[in-house]
Design a protein around this motif. Structure first.
Motif, mmCIF file in Angstrom:
data_model
loop_
_atom_site.group_PDB
_atom_site.id
_atom_site.type_symbol
_atom_site.label_atom_id
_atom_site.label_comp_id
_atom_site.label_asym_id
_atom_site.label_seq_id
_atom_site.Cartn_x
_atom_site.Cartn_y
_atom_site.Cartn_z
ATOM 1 N N THR A 26 -2.744 -9.581 10.986
ATOM 2 C CA THR A 26 -2.432 -8.317 10.304
ATOM 3 C C THR A 26 -2.221 -8.544 8.813
ATOM 4 O O THR A 26 -2.736 -7.794 7.971
ATOM 5 C CB THR A 26 -1.178 -7.672 10.915
ATOM 6 O OG1 THR A 26 -1.426 -7.357 12.285
ATOM 7 C CG2 THR A 26 -0.794 -6.398 10.172
ATOM 8 N N LEU A 27 -1.466 -9.570 8.457
ATOM 9 C CA LEU A 27 -1.211 -9.863 7.049
ATOM 10 C C LEU A 27 -2.507 -10.207 6.319
ATOM 11 O O LEU A 27 -2.729 -9.765 5.188
ATOM 12 C CB LEU A 27 -0.218 -11.019 6.925
ATOM 13 C CG LEU A 27 1.236 -10.716 7.301
ATOM 14 C CD1 LEU A 27 2.064 -11.997 7.311
ATOM 15 C CD2 LEU A 27 1.849 -9.709 6.341
ATOM 16 N N MET A 185 5.667 -6.446 0.487
ATOM 17 C CA MET A 185 5.402 -6.228 1.910
ATOM 18 C C MET A 185 5.210 -4.744 2.201
ATOM 19 O O MET A 185 4.348 -4.366 3.013
ATOM 20 C CB MET A 185 6.563 -6.780 2.743
ATOM 21 C CG MET A 185 6.735 -8.295 2.660
ATOM 22 S SD MET A 185 5.318 -9.224 3.313
ATOM 23 C CE MET A 185 5.480 -8.859 5.063
ATOM 24 N N SER A 186 5.984 -3.890 1.561
ATOM 25 C CA SER A 186 5.854 -2.449 1.781
ATOM 26 C C SER A 186 4.487 -1.950 1.332
ATOM 27 O O SER A 186 3.861 -1.123 1.999
ATOM 28 C CB SER A 186 6.956 -1.696 1.032
ATOM 29 O OG SER A 186 8.234 -2.047 1.515
ATOM 30 N N ALA A 187 4.024 -2.460 0.199
ATOM 31 C CA ALA A 187 2.706 -2.058 -0.294
ATOM 32 C C ALA A 187 1.606 -2.518 0.651
ATOM 33 O O ALA A 187 0.652 -1.776 0.934
ATOM 34 C CB ALA A 187 2.481 -2.618 -1.694
ATOM 35 N N MET A 188 1.729 -3.721 1.176
ATOM 36 C CA MET A 188 0.720 -4.252 2.098
ATOM 37 C C MET A 188 0.665 -3.462 3.394
ATOM 38 O O MET A 188 -0.414 -3.208 3.943
ATOM 39 C CB MET A 188 1.015 -5.719 2.417
ATOM 40 C CG MET A 188 0.703 -6.704 1.320
ATOM 41 S SD MET A 188 1.087 -8.386 1.856
ATOM 42 C CE MET A 188 -0.013 -8.568 3.257
ATOM 43 N N LEU A 189 1.840 -3.094 3.892
ATOM 44 C CA LEU A 189 1.931 -2.489 5.222
ATOM 45 C C LEU A 189 2.032 -0.970 5.198
ATOM 46 O O LEU A 189 2.148 -0.338 6.247
ATOM 47 C CB LEU A 189 3.146 -3.073 5.960
ATOM 48 C CG LEU A 189 3.154 -4.599 6.108
ATOM 49 C CD1 LEU A 189 4.450 -5.062 6.743
ATOM 50 C CD2 LEU A 189 1.958 -5.066 6.916
ATOM 51 N N GLY A 190 2.017 -0.370 3.994
ATOM 52 C CA GLY A 190 2.185 1.077 3.923
ATOM 53 C C GLY A 190 3.545 1.516 4.403
ATOM 54 O O GLY A 190 3.705 2.589 4.989
ATOM 55 N N ALA A 191 4.553 0.676 4.184
ATOM 56 C CA ALA A 191 5.905 0.938 4.680
ATOM 57 C C ALA A 191 6.811 1.429 3.557
ATOM 58 O O ALA A 191 6.454 1.406 2.377
ATOM 59 C CB ALA A 191 6.495 -0.321 5.306
#
Length: 315
Positions: A26-27, A185-191
């Protein structure tokens, strides 16, 4: 955007399902740079060392045979986890202390993230950490991501557990690093990134020993100090107030409760050194907090940290 491009994925030899590999895939899929995954397996069977009738060469040949079988098994794991398209290297080593083998690999190949599966207790729902997990959290020089068997949903929530009221420069620098990490991490995961902090309740013994002591005023002052410090942190990183949480209580109670309320998929936690940056440790408070979490954990080391297993630590 991502600072993680050289991942060490720890494979569990007792399981066919590998949450760590799923998370690493996923990453890599959501990263805007090329990501290399190294699937790593440390195995050891004491019975092979006790076969006195065999020569050392014969014992080594037997070990090599076992490791080759595991490499073939890892090929099947890659296929079953749809990881064929990833840039993957495999390494199987014979080592009786998995955490030492992992740290040695991180040091020799400069991995920036270790991804390892952990387990969820069937009854309590909290994460069960193995001795290898704890050693990695204390001694691994890179960041460590401990994952469970669940997906990371789109538009989920990530919590950075910060310690805003400390006057320590190390804590202040680490807080900024945690928020930066959360933003990546939020930008990568749309979180959605949230910041969480716990402040201590008024000690009961003070109110008993000092009858004129005003616990309400004291609590208000402590809370105000933490709110002011949190405001400074969130403004520095342009985070809206609604995504910051300052609650009274012990961190080991407050952070997991906030994570449950938000249904967070990931908590980012910092570690600090006992005597400077060369002797990092997880204290009892952090250990208790982690035990209560029922989501993934990303543990971040402070800048300049040197693992006790690093040869430089003895200089």
């Amino acid at each position: 955007m991502s600072r993680y491009t050289n991942l060490l994925v720890v494979i569990d030899p007792a399981q066919d399902q590998q949450p760590a590999l799923s998370r690493a895939v996923t990453l890599s899929e959501r990263c805007d740079a090329d990501v290399k995954l190294t699937l790593f397996l440390a195995i050891y069977d004491f019975s092979y060392e006790m076969t006195s009738m065999l020569s050392s060469d014969e014992r080594q040949a037997m070990r090599n045979g076992v490791m080759h079988q595991r490499e073939e098994w890892m090929n099947d794991i890659i296929q079953s986890h749809n990881a064929q398209h990833c840039d993957i290297e495999k390494e199987v080593v014979w080592h009786n202390r998995p955490y030492e083998a992992i740290v040695e690999r991180v040091l020799s190949h400069q991995h920036d993230l270790v991804v390892k599966a952990t387990h969820k207790h069937d009854t309590l729902g909290s994460v069960i950490f193995t001795p290898t997990d704890w050693h990695l959290l204390r001694k691994c020089p890179s960041s460590v991501l401990l994952v469970k068997e669940h997906g990371w949903p789109d538009k989920g929530k990530i919590i950075a557990s910060v310690h805003v009221a400390s006057e320590s420069e190390t804590h202040a620098i680490l807080n900024d690093k945690l928020v930066d990490e959360g933003e990546v991490m939020s930008a990568m995961l749309g979180a959605e990134l949230h910041l969480a902090n716990a402040y201590p309740a008024t000690p009961v013994n003070i109110t008993i020993e000092l009858p004129e002591f005003d616990p309400t005023s004291y609590t208000d002052a402590v809370r105000g100090h933490h709110l002011t410090a949190m405001k400074a942190l969130r403004q520095r990183h342009h985070i809206e107030e609604a995504r910051t949480h300052v609650h009274e209580g012990l961190p080991e109670d407050v952070i997991p409760e906030i994570a449950r309320e938000l249904d967070a998929e990931l908590v980012i936690l910092g570690t600090t050194g006992r005597t400077g940056l060369s002797a990092v440790f997880i204290g009892n408070t952090a250990e208790h907090m982690i035990d209560q979490l029922d989501c993934d954990l990303l543990a971040i080391k402070p800048d300049g940290y040197i693992s006790p297993l690093d040869p430089r630590a003895s200089d």
